[in-house]
Design a protein around this motif. Structure first.
Motif, mmCIF file in Angstrom:
data_model
loop_
_atom_site.group_PDB
_atom_site.id
_atom_site.type_symbol
_atom_site.label_atom_id
_atom_site.label_comp_id
_atom_site.label_asym_id
_atom_site.label_seq_id
_atom_site.Cartn_x
_atom_site.Cartn_y
_atom_site.Cartn_z
ATOM 1 N N VAL A 44 13.836 13.846 15.902
ATOM 2 C CA VAL A 44 12.705 14.035 14.991
ATOM 3 C C VAL A 44 11.441 14.358 15.776
ATOM 4 N N ASN A 45 10.734 15.369 15.338
ATOM 5 C CA ASN A 45 9.490 15.791 15.969
ATOM 6 C C ASN A 45 8.333 15.102 15.241
ATOM 7 N N TYR A 46 7.922 13.968 15.765
ATOM 8 C CA TYR A 46 6.888 13.160 15.113
ATOM 9 C C TYR A 46 5.714 12.986 16.061
ATOM 10 N N VAL A 47 4.515 13.317 15.579
ATOM 11 C CA VAL A 47 3.296 13.183 16.380
ATOM 12 C C VAL A 47 2.504 11.986 15.870
ATOM 13 N N PRO A 48 2.490 10.868 16.599
ATOM 14 C CA PRO A 48 1.729 9.697 16.151
ATOM 15 C C PRO A 48 0.233 9.935 16.313
ATOM 16 N N THR A 49 -0.560 9.304 15.460
ATOM 17 C CA THR A 49 -2.015 9.428 15.554
ATOM 18 C C THR A 49 -2.646 8.049 15.414
ATOM 19 N N ALA A 50 -3.921 8.001 15.751
ATOM 20 C CA ALA A 50 -4.647 6.731 15.685
ATOM 21 C C ALA A 50 -5.179 6.431 14.296
ATOM 22 N N GLY A 51 -5.180 7.418 13.425
ATOM 23 C CA GLY A 51 -5.717 7.176 12.093
ATOM 24 C C GLY A 51 -5.591 8.377 11.192
ATOM 25 N N GLY A 103 0.853 -1.185 0.000
ATOM 26 C CA GLY A 103 0.000 0.000 0.000
ATOM 27 C C GLY A 103 0.884 1.228 0.000
ATOM 28 N N PRO A 104 1.175 1.787 -1.164
ATOM 29 C CA PRO A 104 2.128 2.893 -1.232
ATOM 30 C C PRO A 104 1.725 4.077 -0.361
ATOM 31 N N SER A 105 2.743 4.709 0.202
ATOM 32 C CA SER A 105 2.541 5.889 1.042
ATOM 33 C C SER A 105 3.072 7.132 0.342
ATOM 34 N N ALA A 106 2.620 8.273 0.793
ATOM 35 C CA ALA A 106 3.079 9.548 0.235
ATOM 36 C C ALA A 106 3.520 10.467 1.361
ATOM 37 N N ILE A 107 4.541 11.258 1.083
ATOM 38 C CA ILE A 107 4.975 12.321 1.988
ATOM 39 C C ILE A 107 4.326 13.596 1.483
ATOM 40 N N VAL A 108 3.562 14.250 2.334
ATOM 41 C CA VAL A 108 2.769 15.402 1.909
ATOM 42 C C VAL A 108 2.992 16.601 2.820
ATOM 43 N N VAL A 109 2.650 17.775 2.286
ATOM 44 C CA VAL A 109 2.653 19.020 3.058
ATOM 45 C C VAL A 109 1.383 19.779 2.685
ATOM 46 N N PRO A 110 0.936 20.717 3.527
ATOM 47 C CA PRO A 110 -0.222 21.549 3.162
ATOM 48 C C PRO A 110 0.046 22.317 1.873
ATOM 49 N N LYS A 111 -1.022 22.670 1.166
ATOM 50 C CA LYS A 111 -0.881 23.277 -0.167
ATOM 51 C C LYS A 111 -0.060 24.559 -0.170
ATOM 52 N N ASN A 112 -0.087 25.316 0.909
ATOM 53 C CA ASN A 112 0.639 26.589 0.958
ATOM 54 C C ASN A 112 2.007 26.476 1.633
ATOM 55 N N ALA A 113 2.461 25.276 1.883
ATOM 56 C CA ALA A 113 3.768 25.081 2.528
ATOM 57 C C ALA A 113 4.888 25.581 1.615
ATOM 58 N N GLY A 170 3.417 15.327 6.576
ATOM 59 C CA GLY A 170 2.802 14.075 6.993
ATOM 60 C C GLY A 170 3.195 12.938 6.083
ATOM 61 N N ILE A 171 3.018 11.737 6.585
ATOM 62 C CA ILE A 171 3.250 10.535 5.784
ATOM 63 C C ILE A 171 2.138 9.554 6.096
ATOM 64 N N ASN A 192 16.870 22.584 11.391
ATOM 65 C CA ASN A 192 16.156 22.677 12.666
ATOM 66 C C ASN A 192 15.255 21.455 12.821
ATOM 67 N N PRO A 193 15.808 20.333 13.304
ATOM 68 C CA PRO A 193 15.035 19.086 13.385
ATOM 69 C C PRO A 193 13.706 19.223 14.120
ATOM 70 N N HIS A 194 13.719 19.923 15.233
ATOM 71 C CA HIS A 194 12.487 20.021 16.015
ATOM 72 C C HIS A 194 11.480 20.974 15.380
ATOM 73 N N GLY A 195 11.955 21.827 14.493
ATOM 74 C CA GLY A 195 11.074 22.824 13.876
ATOM 75 C C GLY A 195 10.172 22.246 12.803
ATOM 76 N N VAL A 196 10.507 21.071 12.286
ATOM 77 C CA VAL A 196 9.655 20.409 11.297
ATOM 78 C C VAL A 196 8.836 19.343 12.022
ATOM 79 N N LYS A 197 7.549 19.597 12.114
ATOM 80 C CA LYS A 197 6.658 18.721 12.876
ATOM 81 C C LYS A 197 5.981 17.732 11.928
ATOM 82 N N TRP A 198 6.299 16.453 12.099
ATOM 83 C CA TRP A 198 5.727 15.403 11.264
ATOM 84 C C TRP A 198 4.515 14.771 11.936
ATOM 85 N N THR A 199 3.609 14.260 11.126
ATOM 86 C CA THR A 199 2.503 13.477 11.657
ATOM 87 C C THR A 199 2.244 12.295 10.720
ATOM 88 N N GLY A 200 1.623 11.275 11.259
ATOM 89 C CA GLY A 200 1.356 10.079 10.459
ATOM 90 C C GLY A 200 0.642 9.047 11.294
#
Length: 327
Positions: A185-192, A127-137, A208-209, A152-160
């Motif tokens: 790495v500043n990564y915020v895990p989510t449930a979905g 199931g291929p994944s994509a690395i994305v950013v908001p449209k105005n990033a 996000g990924i 700035n590692p902590h300045g880029v906030k990832w989610t997935g």
């Protein structure tokens, strides 16, 4: 522990079989009902895969034996895995899984059951994944995003997805390639997908990924832009290069979804199951399941699948150790 039993829903397939797909069921296997465990909740990816297999086996007449889906969610699939391992020697008990997610759950939860101790049937799809950013990033490509993270590692906030899941492991691998300690790495895990989508669209997350299936609607609506996709081939409808094109594929975790049987099967029993799943995956019923879920065929039968699981087990253990997980 609550176990949810559900008859294999055949409504996941919208059309019938093409002419000529009424392959005869083997006289010896399966000669009685099958149980397919999805070690996750109803409606999730594992559940969708299990029901897709059950539906294809029946609708495209691979077997007349009934296939029932059983859901046993919890702990990254390891609760279901522990229960499944008790069915030693039974070729009528099958389990769907995907390599990175379940291996991550095994390492994180210190599961006493390892996938390589079970009987490998086949890798079926990715199931291929994509690395994305908001449209105005302000990032035109993945290179510029990684450069910002290096500065700035902590300045880029990832989610997935979940903590220690394939998304976080891929981000950690990309960070390592930039000389960044994975723990920075500043990564915020989510449930979905919905939760991570809200973080991205609100601007609370930088990047996000997630799977293309989760992201496609927002990408097509122009709310998100894709910087890269994993896998070997570009994804139809997604204007983004692959990590392989960018020379970064070795830094990503590409999960493979497949089917396992319990330990203790004979070589003949293993081949009986492999042959059944092989017939199933060649039907129009299964091809439709792949299309509906944005999955890519990745047929890897028997011991070749075991080799994938063994190699990823080492890779994932290393990455999670660098993240401070699984200890």
């Amino acid at each position: 522990m609550k176990i949810i039993f559900a008859a294999a829903a055949l409504t996941v397939l919208a059309t019938g079989c093409a002419v000529g797909e009424s392959a005869e069921a083997g006289a010896e296997y399966p000669s009685k009902p099958l149980t397919i465990m999805a070690p996750g909740s109803p409606g999730g990816g594992w559940d969708t895969r299990a029901r897709g297999i059950a539906g294809a086996l029946s609708q495209c007449k691979i077997t007349t034996a009934k296939a029932t889906v059983v859901n046993v969610p919890g702990a990254g699939g390891t609760i279901g895995l522990a229960q499944f391992a008790k069915s030693k020697g039974d070729p009528y008990q099958l389990m769907v899984m995907d390599s990175a997610t379940m291996l991550g759950g095994i390492v994180n939860n210190h599961s006493p059951v390892d996938l390589t101790t079970l009987t490998p049937i086949a890798g079926l799809s990715r199931g291929p994944s994509a690395i994305v950013v908001p449209k105005n990033a302000p990032y035109a490509d993945l290179k510029s995003l990684l450069a910002a993270m290096k500065k700035n590692p902590h300045g880029v906030k990832w989610t997935g997805g979940s903590l220690g899941g394939p998304g976080q492991m891929t981000v950690a691998g990309l960070a390592k390639g930039q000389g960044i300690d994975a723990k920075q790495v500043n990564y915020v895990p989510t449930a979905g997908g919905g939760e991570s989508m809200n973080l991205l669209l609100s601007g609370a997350a930088t990047a996000g990924i997630d799977t293309v299936a989760e992201l496609r609607a927002q990408l097509q609506a122009g709310e998100l832009k894709a910087l890269a996709v994993d896998g070997d081939k570009r994804i139809e409808g997604i204007d983004a290069p692959t990590l392989k094109e960018l020379g970064l594929s070795d830094q990503a975790i590409s999960t493979m979804a497949g089917v396992l049987a319990p330990a203790g099967l004979s070589a003949e029993q293993q081949q009986d199951v492999v042959k059944m799943i092989d017939k199933m995956r060649q039907t129009s019923c299964w091809q439709q399941v792949l299309k509906q879920n944005n999955w890519v065929d990745a047929w890897t039968p028997g011991d070749s699948f075991k080799q994938v699981l063994t190699e990823q087990r080492g890779q994932i253990t290393t990455i999670l150790g660098e993240l401070g997980l699984g200890k």
